[in-house]
Design an enzyme around this catalytic site. Structure first.
Site, PDB file in Angstrom:
ATOM      1  N   ARG A   1     -15.391  17.389  92.070  1.00 43.15           N
ATOM      2  CA  ARG A   1     -15.332  18.186  90.845  1.00 43.15           C
ATOM      3  C   ARG A   1     -16.225  17.636  89.726  1.00 43.15           C
ATOM      4  NH1 ARG A   1     -10.640  18.317  93.569  1.00 43.15           N
ATOM      5  NH2 ARG A   1      -9.613  20.343  93.763  1.00 43.15           N
TER       6      ARG A   1
ATOM      7  N   HIS B   1     -17.465  21.213  94.547  1.00 46.86           N
ATOM      8  CA  HIS B   1     -18.358  21.201  95.711  1.00 46.86           C
ATOM      9  C   HIS B   1     -19.643  21.996  95.482  1.00 46.86           C
ATOM     10  CE1 HIS B   1     -15.260  19.052  97.669  1.00 46.86           C
ATOM     11  NE2 HIS B   1     -14.559  20.066  98.137  1.00 46.86           N
TER      12      HIS B   1
ATOM     13  N   HIS C   1     -16.663  16.567 104.646  1.00 53.15           N
ATOM     14  CA  HIS C   1     -15.316  17.043 104.328  1.00 53.15           C
ATOM     15  C   HIS C   1     -14.516  17.343 105.598  1.00 53.15           C
ATOM     16  CE1 HIS C   1     -12.157  19.155 102.112  1.00 53.15           C
ATOM     17  NE2 HIS C   1     -12.793  18.940 100.972  1.00 53.15           N
TER      18      HIS C   1
ATOM     19  N   ASP D   1      -4.459  13.784  96.869  1.00 46.41           N
ATOM     20  CA  ASP D   1      -5.772  14.414  96.722  1.00 46.41           C
ATOM     21  C   ASP D   1      -6.464  13.720  95.558  1.00 46.41           C
ATOM     22  OD1 ASP D   1      -7.990  15.984  96.913  1.00 46.41           O
ATOM     23  OD2 ASP D   1      -7.071  17.799  96.084  1.00 46.41           O
TER      24      ASP D   1
ATOM     25  N   GLU E   1     -13.078  11.380 102.349  1.00 45.70           N
ATOM     26  CA  GLU E   1     -14.403  11.787 101.893  1.00 45.70           C
ATOM     27  C   GLU E   1     -15.027  10.636 101.082  1.00 45.70           C
ATOM     28  OE1 GLU E   1     -13.878  15.739  99.895  1.00 45.70           O
ATOM     29  OE2 GLU E   1     -11.826  15.392 100.586  1.00 45.70           O
TER      30      GLU E   1
END
Length: 344
Positions: free
Chosen positions: A79, A104, A175, A247, A311
């Site tokens: 982001r 992304h 990802h 996350d 990631e």
């Protein structure tokens, strides 16, 4: 090395699958559509191979791909707050595709939705892509080179080289969603994870880092010792409530620009064990909290927490956080990094 047709895009461009196989039964299949990882078949300790990454049987699946399965995302993954940034006294505006923020780069125009050029070698597939100055709002004519190499040590090695003729943001990642039981074997809540990270970057309700680099000590974010993914993921800890579970970006220990072990994931009963190595400062551990129910490969149905992502990256929204490692690359600073997923 095996090459197979994967059909044609909506625009009529032909796309291929490239399969690498080592002598120990590991097979990795990638496609020049998006340089995406399509399949990764890994034997368990009994010699039974399963595909351990989520994905699709058809090119059309990857043309949709709302959850970014297998995606090689660039120029900037994760982001960017306010979907804009100032660089060298000039303001650049990006697509607002995650509330008021950018996620992304662009869900339709980023690198995972492009057809790349391909060069095949004995143990590697190398993809190259050109992005023009101003595409998706990012400055600079950029040249991407991404290679996948499968070794005899059961390592899938991703190497990135990216140049730009202007200063710009470069922060790519892969990802892929892993389920070490098999892509069609339920959730990853029973997987055990270790993250060698003493700190993480707390984020607001929109998952934009606050700028703080916080200790994991005494919180559910402390994954330095082996932890079952489902044990604390739904706790009332505010950060987990904000993100619907794990996350977040973890600040990996002992960052010095060299490859080092940062994470380990184990399937139940140690059926398969995966180690992650990188030379980057951060890793986004995403537990698939927002996977929407959808059809996947071989008749599988994927749903919430069917797979997890590790990631490797620079920290999200670094362009707005002077205390974070810089994501600005250009004529005087080439982007180059390596990430390895190793099965032991």
């Amino acid at each position: 090395m095996q090459t197979d047709s994967f059909g044609k895009t909506k625009e009529g461009k032909e796309v291929f699958l490239y399969t690498l196989e080592n002598s120990r039964g590991v097979k990795a299949t990638v496609t020049n559509y998006g340089a995406n990882l399509v399949s990764l078949k890994v034997p368990d300790r009994n010699g039974v191979a399963e595909d351990v990454v989520l994905g699709f049987d058809t090119l059309q699946g990857y043309e949709r791909n709302p959850s970014f399965f297998g995606a090689l995302i660039g120029p900037s993954a994760n982001r960017i707050g306010t979907a804009s940034f100032i660089l060298n006294q000039k303001t650049y505006r990006l697509k607002k595709n995650n509330g008021e923020n950018n996620l992304h780069s662009d869900e339709e125009k980023a690198s995972h939705k492009r057809v790349w050029d391909t060069v095949c070698e004995k143990e590697s597939v190398c993809f190259t892509l050109h992005m023009k100055d101003g595409e998706m709002g990012f400055p600079g004519n950029k040249e991407f080179k991404v290679s996948y190499t499968l070794t005899e040590d059961n390592e899938l090695k991703l190497h990135y080289e990216i140049t730009s003729d202007q200063d710009t943001i470069i922060n790519p990642t892969n990802h892929s969603y892993f389920n070490l039981k098999g892509h069609n074997k339920g959730t990853i809540m029973d997987h055990r994870i270790t993250l060698l990270a003493s700190h993480y970057t707390p984020a607001d309700r929109a998952s934009i880092p606050t700028g703080e680099i916080a200790s994991v000590e005494g919180t559910p974010m402390d994954l330095r010792l082996e932890t079952v993914v489902g044990d604390k993921i739904d706790s009332d800890f505010e950060q987990l409530q904000f993100a619907g579970g794990y996350d977040h970006n973890w600040v990996t220990d002992q960052y010095d620009g060299r490859l080092r072990l940062i994470a380990q994931v184990k399937a139940p009963e140690d059926l398969r064990v995966m180690e992650v190595y990188t030379d980057l400062p951060g890793v986004q551990f995403y537990a698939g909290n927002f996977i929407e129910k959808q059809p996947g490969k071989n008749g599988a149905v994927y749903d919430k927490r069917s797979g997890l992502c590790l990631e490797t990256q620079f920290y999200p929204d670094s362009i707005h956080k002077p205390n974070f490692p810089s994501v600005v690359f250009g004529p005087k600073r080439k982007y180059e990094s390596t990430t390895i997923y190793r099965f032991i």
